[in-house]
Motif scaffolding. Structure first.
Motif, PDB file in Angstrom:
ATOM      1  N   LEU A  76       0.846  -1.196   0.000  1.00  0.00           N
ATOM      2  CA  LEU A  76       0.000   0.000   0.000  1.00  0.00           C
ATOM      3  C   LEU A  76       0.873   1.235   0.000  1.00  0.00           C
ATOM      4  O   LEU A  76       1.846   1.310   0.742  1.00  0.00           O
ATOM      5  CB  LEU A  76      -0.875   0.030   1.255  1.00  0.00           C
ATOM      6  CG  LEU A  76      -2.088  -0.876   1.319  1.00  0.00           C
ATOM      7  CD1 LEU A  76      -2.883  -0.575   2.580  1.00  0.00           C
ATOM      8  CD2 LEU A  76      -2.979  -0.708   0.099  1.00  0.00           C
ATOM      9  N   MET A  77       0.523   2.177  -0.857  1.00  0.00           N
ATOM     10  CA  MET A  77       1.219   3.460  -0.827  1.00  0.00           C
ATOM     11  C   MET A  77       0.246   4.471  -0.259  1.00  0.00           C
ATOM     12  O   MET A  77      -0.770   4.775  -0.884  1.00  0.00           O
ATOM     13  CB  MET A  77       1.623   3.858  -2.228  1.00  0.00           C
ATOM     14  CG  MET A  77       2.779   3.025  -2.725  1.00  0.00           C
ATOM     15  SD  MET A  77       3.246   3.706  -4.204  1.00  0.00           S
ATOM     16  CE  MET A  77       4.270   2.728  -5.027  1.00  0.00           C
ATOM     17  N   THR A  78       0.512   4.937   0.918  1.00  0.00           N
ATOM     18  CA  THR A  78      -0.429   5.846   1.574  1.00  0.00           C
ATOM     19  C   THR A  78       0.293   7.142   1.895  1.00  0.00           C
ATOM     20  O   THR A  78       1.526   7.217   1.834  1.00  0.00           O
ATOM     21  CB  THR A  78      -0.956   5.245   2.902  1.00  0.00           C
ATOM     22  OG1 THR A  78       0.062   5.409   3.902  1.00  0.00           O
ATOM     23  CG2 THR A  78      -1.297   3.785   2.778  1.00  0.00           C
ATOM     24  N   ALA A  79      -0.486   8.156   2.273  1.00  0.00           N
ATOM     25  CA  ALA A  79       0.107   9.442   2.637  1.00  0.00           C
ATOM     26  C   ALA A  79       0.987   9.283   3.865  1.00  0.00           C
ATOM     27  O   ALA A  79       1.915  10.065   4.112  1.00  0.00           O
ATOM     28  CB  ALA A  79      -1.011  10.453   2.907  1.00  0.00           C
ATOM     29  N   ALA A  80       0.700   8.219   4.632  1.00  0.00           N
ATOM     30  CA  ALA A  80       1.488   7.998   5.852  1.00  0.00           C
ATOM     31  C   ALA A  80       2.686   7.081   5.594  1.00  0.00           C
ATOM     32  O   ALA A  80       3.327   6.610   6.518  1.00  0.00           O
ATOM     33  CB  ALA A  80       0.591   7.389   6.929  1.00  0.00           C
ATOM     34  N   GLY A  81       2.934   6.801   4.322  1.00  0.00           N
ATOM     35  CA  GLY A  81       4.101   5.984   4.001  1.00  0.00           C
ATOM     36  C   GLY A  81       3.724   4.710   3.258  1.00  0.00           C
ATOM     37  O   GLY A  81       2.544   4.393   3.118  1.00  0.00           O
ATOM     38  N   THR A  82       4.739   4.023   2.757  1.00  0.00           N
ATOM     39  CA  THR A  82       4.509   2.810   1.960  1.00  0.00           C
ATOM     40  C   THR A  82       4.583   1.568   2.844  1.00  0.00           C
ATOM     41  O   THR A  82       5.458   1.452   3.696  1.00  0.00           O
ATOM     42  CB  THR A  82       5.566   2.726   0.836  1.00  0.00           C
ATOM     43  OG1 THR A  82       5.445   3.896   0.036  1.00  0.00           O
ATOM     44  CG2 THR A  82       5.369   1.489  -0.026  1.00  0.00           C
ATOM     45  N   ILE A  83       3.618   0.699   2.622  1.00  0.00           N
ATOM     46  CA  ILE A  83       3.582  -0.581   3.355  1.00  0.00           C
ATOM     47  C   ILE A  83       4.033  -1.672   2.381  1.00  0.00           C
ATOM     48  O   ILE A  83       3.429  -1.820   1.313  1.00  0.00           O
ATOM     49  CB  ILE A  83       2.126  -0.905   3.803  1.00  0.00           C
ATOM     50  CG1 ILE A  83       1.535   0.213   4.655  1.00  0.00           C
ATOM     51  CG2 ILE A  83       2.023  -2.277   4.454  1.00  0.00           C
ATOM     52  CD1 ILE A  83       1.920   0.190   6.097  1.00  0.00           C
TER      53      ILE A  83
END
Ligand code: NAD
Length: 387
Positions: free
Chosen positions: A158-165
């Motif tokens: 997942l690429m999220t605003a809180a960072g990539t998982i």
């Protein structure tokens, strides 16, 4: 011919051997179908749903047992039920001859013709009746969901605003029917999947599902009917050594390795579990046959050094609706194969009938069942086998 369907009495068993839409087809083909009241309830099928398609609901189990010509079950019949069957009645169910010797002996003693679904040949002719396969497929799918549910991580990247998982890493050991379904399910959820099987024949299937086939420097093994042969202790020791490093870096291990009629091979030792990261999950689908993981407790989920080891048994029963639907279709296909003009017609020259008929005319006639039960191989059973 009267087909009787009993309620399952084994603890935790939610499946039913026949569902209304399959019963409907049997009624149309001329069979009388009698279902014990409430038999489908735990799988989501009401008595009314059966009645609507022409099934007779019978509240008296004893009456059903004494009138049915063929009794359908998922789990092996109980001794007290066998005692109520008329001689020459047929039963179709999983029979587990290796562990249910007293049941098989009682079936023979009562003159019952009993069929064991575990012993059905794994041939393309028998595929539509193959309940081991249909139920294994459900187990492989559900094992991944159980692991995902326990893992404190996402499966997909997942690429999220809180960072990539990063994606979860899943290792599937044993790529037979359950293993391939586990691979497909883990891939659908977005995990990076690796798999290993002693049969190199499955390599292309593993790759076509988008997983990597682990190349271990071990000889590949193929036995009869696409099954693996039992491996030597030396082979298994080398296999465990080679797997240690892969197990240590994975988030989820799904183990499905089995050798028919034998204890499941030990693939993941206690030190290998200790080498895994905290929060990782192992789901051991071989829990019932001894476990592929050393610390597996059948029927329980245990935590070892922060690693979850799930030994849940009878996983298909947790998906009772679809499990029953597929099982019922297997039943109906087998019944059509065993009958002609509404009567049981047993031609022992047929490999399907010869393969899965365990007791007949008062004898345990099946050589494979006799071996599993530790009985002497008789001339009759060899002749039936050799037909
Ligand atoms: P299974 O449940 O007996 O075993 C599961 C898997 O474990 C197998 O793929 C086996 O090779 C593997 N295994 C055993 N020891 C291992 C080890 N030490 N390390 C890693 N893997 C190990 O088998 P199953 O899933 O019921 O069926 C296996 C195969 O049989 C199928 O893939 C297929 O080729 C064949 N089959 C054919 C039919 C058919 O034609 N109707 C139906 C079912 C299965």
């Amino acid at each position: 011919m009267k087909i009787g369907v009993l309620s399952e009495t084994c603890q935790g068993e939610r499946r039913v051997a026949l569902v209304p839409d399959v019963a409907s087809k049997l009624v149309t083909s001329g069979f009388a179908v009698i279902v014990e009241a409430g038999a489908g309830a735990q799988a989501g099928f009401t008595d009314d749903a059966y009645s609507e398609v022409g099934v007779v609901i019978e509240a008296d189990r004893q009456a059903l047992l004494s009138t049915a010509d063929v009794v359908l079950l998922v789990q092996p019949p109980r001794l007290e039920d066998i005692a109520l069957l008329r001689a020459s009645t047929a039963t179709i169910s999983f029979l587990q001859p290796a562990t249910q010797r007293s049941v098989v002996e009682a079936l023979a003693a009562h003159g019952i013709t009993a069929f064991s679904l575990e012993l059905l040949p794994r041939s393309s002719r028998a595929q539509s009746m193959d309940a081991l396969s249909s139920q294994s497929s459900l187990a492989g799918y559900k094992a991944v969901l159980m692991a995902a549910n326990r893992l404190g991580k996402f499966f997909p990247m997942l690429m999220t605003a809180a960072g990539t998982i990063p994606p979860a890493r899943v290792l599937v050991l044993g790529a037979g029917v359950a293993g391939l379904q586990a691979i497909a399910t883990a891939r659908r959820l977005g995990a990076v999947v690796e798999a290993y099987d002693v049969r190199s024949a499955v390599k292309e299937e593993v790759k076509s599902l988008g997983a990597t086939f682990l190349e271990l420097a071990l000889e590949t093994q193929t036995g009869l009917g696409g099954y693996a042969r039992e491996q030597s202790e030396e082979f298994l020791t080398r296999q465990r050594e080679m797997l240690t490093e892969r197990v240590a870096v994975t988030d989820v291990v799904i183990t499905t390795a089995a050798i028919p009629g034998r204890r499941a091979p030990l693939l993941v030792t206690a030190p290998m579990v200790k080498g895994m990261r905290r929060g990782s999950v192992i789901v051991d689908l071989a829990a019932e046959s001894g476990g592929n993981c050393e610390v597996t407790q059948p029927g329980q989920v245990v935590e070892v050094n922060g690693v979850w080891v799930d030994g849940t048994t009878n996983i298909p029963s947790t998906m009772a609706l679809h499990a029953s639907q597929l099982y019922a279709r297997n039943m109906s296909n087998l019944l059509q194969h065993l009958t002609s003009a509404g009567e049981l017609k047993l031609d022992f020259a047929d490999e399907i009938i010869r393969g899965c008929c365990v007791t007949h005319t008062g004898q345990v006639i099946n050589e494979q069942a006799r071996r599993l039960m530790g009985m002497a191989i008789t001339q009759e059973s060899t002749q039936t086998e050799a037909h």
